[in-house]
Structure formats: structure tokens, C-alpha cells
Motif scaffolding. Structure first.
Motif, PDB file in Angstrom:
ATOM      1  N   THR A 214       0.805  -1.224   0.000  1.00 34.54           N
ATOM      2  CA  THR A 214       0.000   0.000   0.000  1.00 34.54           C
ATOM      3  C   THR A 214       0.840   1.277   0.000  1.00 34.54           C
ATOM      4  O   THR A 214       0.302   2.366   0.130  1.00 34.54           O
ATOM      5  CB  THR A 214      -0.931   0.027   1.229  1.00 34.54           C
ATOM      6  OG1 THR A 214      -0.137  -0.019   2.425  1.00 34.54           O
ATOM      7  CG2 THR A 214      -1.896  -1.147   1.214  1.00 34.54           C
ATOM      8  N   THR A 215       2.155   1.140  -0.142  1.00 33.64           N
ATOM      9  CA  THR A 215       3.050   2.304  -0.062  1.00 33.64           C
ATOM     10  C   THR A 215       3.902   2.397  -1.320  1.00 33.64           C
ATOM     11  O   THR A 215       4.439   1.401  -1.797  1.00 33.64           O
ATOM     12  CB  THR A 215       3.974   2.190   1.161  1.00 33.64           C
ATOM     13  OG1 THR A 215       3.181   1.984   2.328  1.00 33.64           O
ATOM     14  CG2 THR A 215       4.798   3.452   1.335  1.00 33.64           C
TER      15      THR A 215
ATOM     16  N   LEU B  28       3.718   8.041  -1.126  1.00 33.92           N
ATOM     17  CA  LEU B  28       2.265   7.955  -1.241  1.00 33.92           C
ATOM     18  C   LEU B  28       1.789   6.710  -0.506  1.00 33.92           C
ATOM     19  O   LEU B  28       2.313   5.618  -0.729  1.00 33.92           O
ATOM     20  CB  LEU B  28       1.870   7.886  -2.718  1.00 33.92           C
ATOM     21  CG  LEU B  28       0.393   7.779  -3.072  1.00 33.92           C
ATOM     22  CD1 LEU B  28      -0.330   9.094  -2.752  1.00 33.92           C
ATOM     23  CD2 LEU B  28       0.237   7.446  -4.561  1.00 33.92           C
ATOM     24  N   GLN B  29       0.807   6.872   0.373  1.00 38.02           N
ATOM     25  CA  GLN B  29       0.294   5.770   1.187  1.00 38.02           C
ATOM     26  C   GLN B  29      -1.207   5.612   0.963  1.00 38.02           C
ATOM     27  O   GLN B  29      -1.980   6.551   1.192  1.00 38.02           O
ATOM     28  CB  GLN B  29       0.555   6.047   2.672  1.00 38.02           C
ATOM     29  CG  GLN B  29      -0.051   5.035   3.633  1.00 38.02           C
ATOM     30  CD  GLN B  29       0.600   3.670   3.518  1.00 38.02           C
ATOM     31  OE1 GLN B  29       1.816   3.551   3.563  1.00 38.02           O
ATOM     32  NE2 GLN B  29      -0.215   2.625   3.379  1.00 38.02           N
ATOM     33  N   ASN B  30      -1.634   4.431   0.498  1.00 43.83           N
ATOM     34  CA  ASN B  30      -3.061   4.171   0.373  1.00 43.83           C
ATOM     35  C   ASN B  30      -3.694   4.049   1.752  1.00 43.83           C
ATOM     36  O   ASN B  30      -3.117   3.448   2.669  1.00 43.83           O
ATOM     37  CB  ASN B  30      -3.312   2.885  -0.402  1.00 43.83           C
ATOM     38  CG  ASN B  30      -2.976   3.022  -1.875  1.00 43.83           C
ATOM     39  OD1 ASN B  30      -2.846   4.138  -2.388  1.00 43.83           O
ATOM     40  ND2 ASN B  30      -2.836   1.903  -2.562  1.00 43.83           N
TER      41      ASN B  30
ATOM     42  N   SER C   3      -5.910   8.141  -0.323  1.00 42.87           N
ATOM     43  CA  SER C   3      -4.463   8.058  -0.101  1.00 42.87           C
ATOM     44  C   SER C   3      -3.982   9.362   0.506  1.00 42.87           C
ATOM     45  O   SER C   3      -4.623  10.412   0.355  1.00 42.87           O
ATOM     46  CB  SER C   3      -3.717   7.762  -1.409  1.00 42.87           C
ATOM     47  OG  SER C   3      -3.911   8.808  -2.352  1.00 42.87           O
TER      48      SER C   3
ATOM     49  N   GLU D  49      -0.176  11.655   1.193  1.00 48.50           N
ATOM     50  CA  GLU D  49       1.186  11.735   0.669  1.00 48.50           C
ATOM     51  C   GLU D  49       1.951  12.869   1.325  1.00 48.50           C
ATOM     52  O   GLU D  49       1.369  13.806   1.882  1.00 48.50           O
ATOM     53  CB  GLU D  49       1.171  11.922  -0.845  1.00 48.50           C
ATOM     54  CG  GLU D  49       0.563  13.219  -1.312  1.00 48.50           C
ATOM     55  CD  GLU D  49       0.538  13.298  -2.839  1.00 48.50           C
ATOM     56  OE1 GLU D  49       1.552  13.746  -3.415  1.00 48.50           O
ATOM     57  OE2 GLU D  49      -0.479  12.907  -3.433  1.00 48.50           O
TER      58      GLU D  49
END
Length: 200
Positions: A111-112, A149-151, A157, A159
Motif C-alpha cells: 500500500t506504499t 504515497l500511502q493508500n 491516499s 502523501e
């Protein structure tokens, strides 16, 4: 502003016709701090001495809105940004950016993702300093950005990023009733920001 409107339309059309890569749309908000590097003409240095135009937009709050499309490999997006600040209640500048950007992704987990890319667009510099005539100019900008960026869930998300931009916008500095005493040029800008995106 016609240049800004033309770029906005062209960028939007290019962003939303990228369906060949099974892209998903996203919109987002950003908030960060910007510092602008202002160059003064030799005439302005002589007439104003040690003015502090470099300290006007310095670690100043900057907000932005964006929209674009994202795939597993990268994203295209358009961003509008606005930053305004003053120094000593006398010098005041406003900078508005309309930017088209592309980022490539480097996954570091499920997820990253790290991202890095390039940007180009237009910037509008406005001199709103007290005691001086208002003046503005639209110039180009080009730059680079990078971040993480992280979901968060299926449709969102967050960021964190850093952007560096070069520009050629500049304005005249003229006192009321006196006339032009020099000019300033926006040489570059740097920005650290946080963002939140909604995917649909």
C-alpha cells in the motif's frame, strides 16, 4: 489569465483521456510551506537598499487543489496552488501556480509507493506591497518533485512530498507618485507539502 485558462483546459483534456491504461481518477487537496527566491534588479538595489523581498514568501503556508488519473505505474495530474505573504506589513507578494505533472511510482509495499516526476506550467507573480503600485506577470515554470504515497482504504491516499520549481515571472516596483524604481524576478520556489487524495 488567458494563458492560465488555456493551460487548465489543455491539461484537463489530456488527463481525462488516458483510459488506455485502466486508470482511476482522483482529486486531492495539498497544504504545505513554500519559500521563493526573488532576484532584484541593480536599479532596485540602489533605490531601496537592503529590502527584504526574499523574506516575503518564506516558509509561507501554501494550499492547492489537484485532479488527475493514476495507474499502477504512475499518475498524471493538474494542480492549482496559491501562496501569499508579507514582510513587515510593507512588502507583500502573491504567487499562483497552474502545474501539469507526471510521477512514476516505485512500490515499497502493498500500500506504499515512492514517487518522483517532473512538472511544467505557468506561474503568476503579483506585487501587492503597501505604498507601491500593484503589478503582476505570468511566466513559465518547470521543476521536479518526489515523495511518498500511502493508500488509506480502498478510495483514499495520503502523501508527503517536496517540489522544486524554476520560473521567469517578474514584476515592476513603482512607488505611488514617483514611478518605477526597479524590478523583481521570481527565480525559483521550493515547497514541502502534505496531501490527501480521493480516488473514484
Amino acid at each position: 489569465m488567458n494563458k492560465l485558462h488555456t493551460l487548465a483546459i489543455a491539461t484537463s483534456l489530456s488527463l481525462f483521456t488516458l483510459g488506455a491504461h485502466a486508470a482511476e481518477n482522483f482529486v486531492g487537496l495539498t497544504w504545505g510551506e513554500s519559500t521563493s527566491n526573488i532576484d532584484r534588479s541593480s536599479t532596485l538595489k540602489q533605490n531601496m537598499g537592503s529590502d527584504r523581498f526574499d523574506d516575503v514568501i518564506k516558509n509561507s503556508g501554501t494550499w492547492g487543489i489537484r485532479a488527475g488519473q493514476m495507474t499502477d505505474e504512475g499518475r498524471y495530474y493538474a494542480t492549482y496552488e496559491n501562496v501569499s505573504d508579507d514582510y513587515g506589513n510593507t512588502l507583500k507578494l502573491r504567487q499562483q501556480n497552474l502545474i501539469g505533472s507526471y510521477d512514476m511510482f516505485l512500490p515499497i509495499g502493498d500500500t506504499t509507493r515512492l514517487f518522483g516526476g517532473a512538472s511544467a506550467g505557468l506561474t503568476k507573480l503579483e506585487n501587492e506591497s503597501s505604498g507601491y503600485r500593484r503589478d503582476s506577470d505570468i511566466g513559465y515554470l518547470v521543476g521536479l518533485q518526489a515523495g511518498i504515497l500511502q493508500n488509506v482504504g480502498a478510495n483514499a491516499s495520503i502523501e508527503a512530498g517536496y517540489r522544486y520549481l524554476r520560473s521567469n515571472a517578474g514584476t515592476e516596483v513603482a512607488e505611488h507618485g514617483v514611478g518605477k524604481i526597479g524590478s523583481i524576478d521570481l527565480h525559483s520556489s521550493k515547497q514541502a507539502y502534505l496531501g490527501v487524495n480521493y480516488h473514484f
